[in-house]
Design a protein around this motif. Structure first.
Motif, short mmCIF file in Angstrom:
data_model
loop_
_atom_site.label_atom_id
_atom_site.label_comp_id
_atom_site.label_asym_id
_atom_site.label_seq_id
_atom_site.Cartn_x
_atom_site.Cartn_y
_atom_site.Cartn_z
N TRP A 216 -2.25 -31.90 90.15
CA TRP A 216 -1.33 -30.60 88.51
C TRP A 216 -2.65 -31.94 87.60
O TRP A 216 -3.31 -32.28 88.37
CB TRP A 216 -0.27 -32.12 88.53
N GLY B 218 -6.74 -29.91 88.42
CA GLY B 218 -5.27 -29.18 89.33
C GLY B 218 -5.07 -29.42 90.85
O GLY B 218 -4.06 -29.42 91.23
N GLU C 52 -0.40 -30.37 82.20
CA GLU C 52 0.58 -30.90 83.61
C GLU C 52 1.40 -32.53 84.04
O GLU C 52 2.70 -31.84 83.73
CB GLU C 52 0.73 -29.87 85.12
#
Length: 491
Positions: free
Chosen positions: A270, A395, A274
Motif C-alpha cells: 500500500w 505501493g 492508503e
C-alpha cells in the motif's frame, strides 16, 4: 563469585565481575580473605588452571591463551580449529608440567544420536615432524559452533587441504570493539585477501561491487548436486549485486507489518496515502503501531525498503532529492521522536493483543521466522491477518527479507574449487534440515517443504517404552508444540 581456579603456584583465586570486566581475586585460605582485584584480558571468561610458564590459561574465540599476572601479559599459544578441535566440545582442560595440554572432546552425532568421547593431547613439535597440507585461509570475527564443527570435519577427512582460521576478533580492544573488523576490511581493500571470508559485520554490497568476491552462481551451476531452482529465487535475488550472488545463504526471515484484512485489505502492499486512509477509518485515538514505536524505528525500516532508490552501491552515488524521499520523511515524522522507557508505567492494557482487540492499535510490527510464527501472528487478528507490509511510495509490498550473514569466496583465491567444496554444505538439504543449525526458514526448498510437512503432521504422547498414550476415552493425546501468554498471565 563466578568461579574458582588454581593458579600456577598452587594457590586459589576467584573470578568476579568488576567495573571493567572480569577480574581475578587471590584467595588467602589461611586468613580467609580475598585479595585485591587483578584485571583479566577481554574474553577471559572461562579459565583453565595455571601451570608451566603461565599463571592461568583461557580460551577466547578459537584461540588458547596463557596469562601472566605480574606483567598482565597474555600470549596466544595455539588455535583450536587449526588443531582439528572444536573448543566448544572440550572439557577437563589440563596443562601439564611439560607445557602440553590434555583435554576431553565430547562430540555428538545428530544422525546416529550417539556421543563420541576422545582424549586429545596438544603439544609443540618440530614443524618438519608432522605431515602438511595446502592451506585454505578463512577470515572471521566470530565463528559459530556449527561452522567450527564443519571445519574440523573437513580438515580431518581431506588429505590434501586444510582450512586455517584467522580470527580477527583478537585485534579488538576495550576501547575499540570493531578494531578486528577495521583490520580485516583494510586488508581486503589492500589486496591481502583470505580464500574464504565470514561476512558477519562486513560491508557485503561494497565488497561485491568492488569485485573482491567471487560469484557463486557459476559454482552452483557447475555443481551436479544443485540447481538454482532448488532455492527460493527471491531470497537469492535479494543477495544479488549486479546480477551475481556472492554469499552463501542458509535461512531467512521476513520482517513486515500485519493488519486485519477487514481494515487493510487482503493483498500486500500500500501507499502512504492508503495507510493514512486506513488509519482514519479506525476508532478515534487509534495508533498505527505499539506505543514505543518512534520515528527513528520507522525511518530505519522504510530506508531499508527503498534504499535501492537512493543509493547506487556500485558507484557510491546517493540521491535524496526526490519526491519519494520527501514522502518517506513525512511518513516517519508522524511518529513520536522518542519513548521514555524508564519513566513509562506499563499496564496490562498496553499489551499489543489487548490494544489491537480494543481498536487502539491498527498494525502489528511482526516477523516470520518459522511456521509457528504464522500461527502466533494470526492470533492478534483472529485468523484474519494480512501481511500488508510497511507503506512505500509506489505501493509495492513493504516487507524485508532478513538474512543471516554468510560466507564468501575471494575473487583472488587460487583455490575456489576447494573453498566451494566446503561452502556448498551451507546450501544442502541435509544442513538446512537440521533444526539445531538452521533456526529460521530454510532457503533450500526441499528442506523447507520437509519442515512444512513436519509442522502439519501431528505428534502424540508416548510412554517410556515408545507406546502411544491414550486418554480416558481411548484417544491419542496430541503433543502441544507451542504456547503463548497474555499480559494478564493467561497461557
Amino acid at each position: 563469585i563466578d568461579s574458582l581456579v588454581r593458579l600456577g603456584d598452587g594457590s586459589i583465586a576467584a573470578t568476579t565481575w568488576g567495573e571493567n570486566g572480569m577480574e581475578l581475586r587471590p584467595v588467602d585460605i589461611d586468613n580467609k580473605t580475598i585479595g585485591e582485584a587483578i584485571p583479566l584480558p577481554r574474553g577471559a571468561y572461562s579459565l583453565t588452571a595455571g601451570g608451566g610458564d603461565y599463571d592461568v590459561y583461557y580460551t577466547s574465540g578459537v584461540n588458547f591463551y596463557g596469562y601472566k599476572l605480574d606483567t598482565q601479559e597474555n600470549v596466544k599459544l595455539f588455535n583450536w580449529i587449526n588443531c582439528d578441535i572444536n573448543s566448544d566440545n572440550t572439557s577437563r582442560i589440563q596443562v601439564r608440567d611439560d607445557g602440553s595440554i590434555v583435554t576431553v572432546i565430547n562430540e555428538y552425532d545428530s544422525v546416529s544420536e550417539t556421543y563420541n568421547v576422545t582424549l586429545a593431547t596438544i603439544s609443540l613439535v618440530p614443524y618438519d615432524s608432522v605431515p602438511h597440507k595446502e592451506e585454505i585461509t578463512l577470515a572471521t570475527q566470530y565463528l559459530g559452533w556449527d561452522a567450527r564443527d564443519m571445519i574440523v570435519s573437513f580438515n580431518r577427512r581431506n588429505d590434501n587441504y586444510r582450512i586455517v582460521v584467522k580470527d580477527y576478533s583478537e585485534f579488538n580492544t576495550d576501547d575499540d570493539y570493531s578494531a578486528g573488523q577495521t583490520k580485516l576490511t583494510t586488508e581486503l581493500l589492500a589486496g591481502n585477501v583470505p580464500d574464504i571470508i565470514d561476512l558477519t559485520g562486513m560491508p557485503y554490497n561494497q565488497l561485491a561491487s568492488k569485485g573482491l568476491l567471487a560469484d557463486l552462481y557459476p559454482l552452483i551451476d557447475a555443481d551436479s548436486g544443485f540447481d538454482r531452482a532448488d532455492f527460493f529465487p527471491n531470497v537469492l535475488a535479494a543477495l544479488e549485486v549486479n546480477g551475481g550472488l556472492y554469499s552463501t545463504v542458509s535461512s531467512f526471515g521476513i520482517i513486515t507489518a500485519i493488519g486485519a484484512a477487514s481494515v487493510v485489505g487482503d493483498e500486500p502492499g500500500w501507499t502512504y496515502e492508503e495507510f493514512a486512509a486506513a488509519l482514519a477509518s479506525m476508532p478515534e485515538g487509534c495508533e498505527a503501531f505499539d506505543i514505543y514505536t518512534t520515528r527513528d524505528d520507522i525511518l530505519r525500516i522504510c530506508l531499508s525498503l527503498d534504499m535501492k532508490d537512493f543509493v547506487n552501491w556500485g558507484t557510491g552515488e546517493c540521491n535524496f532529492n526526490s519526491e519519494e524521499f520527501t514522502k518517506l520523511l513525512a511518513f516517519a515524522a508522524q511518529f513520536p521522536e522518542s519513548f521514555n522507557y524508564d519513566d513509562y508505567q506499563y499496564t496490562p492494557s498496553d499489551d499489543t493483543l489487548t490494544r489491537i482487540a480494543e481498536g487502539r492499535q491498527m498494525l502489528l510490527q511482526g516477523s516470520i521466522y518459522s511456521i509457528e510464527s504464522v500461527i502466533y501472528n494470526d492470533r492478534y487478528f483472529g485468523g484474519d491477518a494480512t501481511y500488508i507490509g510497511y507503506p512505500t511510495a509506489d505501493g509495492s509490498p513493504g516487507s524485508l527479507i532478513s538474512i543471516e550473514s554468510g560466507y564468501a569466496i575471494s575473487a583472488k583465491s587460487g583455490h575456489q574449487d576447494v573453498a566451494w567444496e566446503f561452502l556448498r554444505q551451507f546450501f544442502t538439504e541435509k544442513y538446512q534440515s537440521d533444526d539445531n543449525k538452521v533456526y529460521s526458514i530454510p532457503v533450500n526448498l526441499n528442506a523447507y517443504n520437509a519442515r512444512i510437512k513436519k509442522a502439519m503432521t501431528p505428534e502424540y504422547e508416548k510412554d517410556a517404552n515408545g507406546n502411544l498414550k491414550l486418554d480416558a476415552d481411548g484417544n491419542k493425546i496430541p503433543v502441544s508444540r507451542m504456547s503463548y501468554g497474555t499480559a494478564d498471565g493467561v497461557v
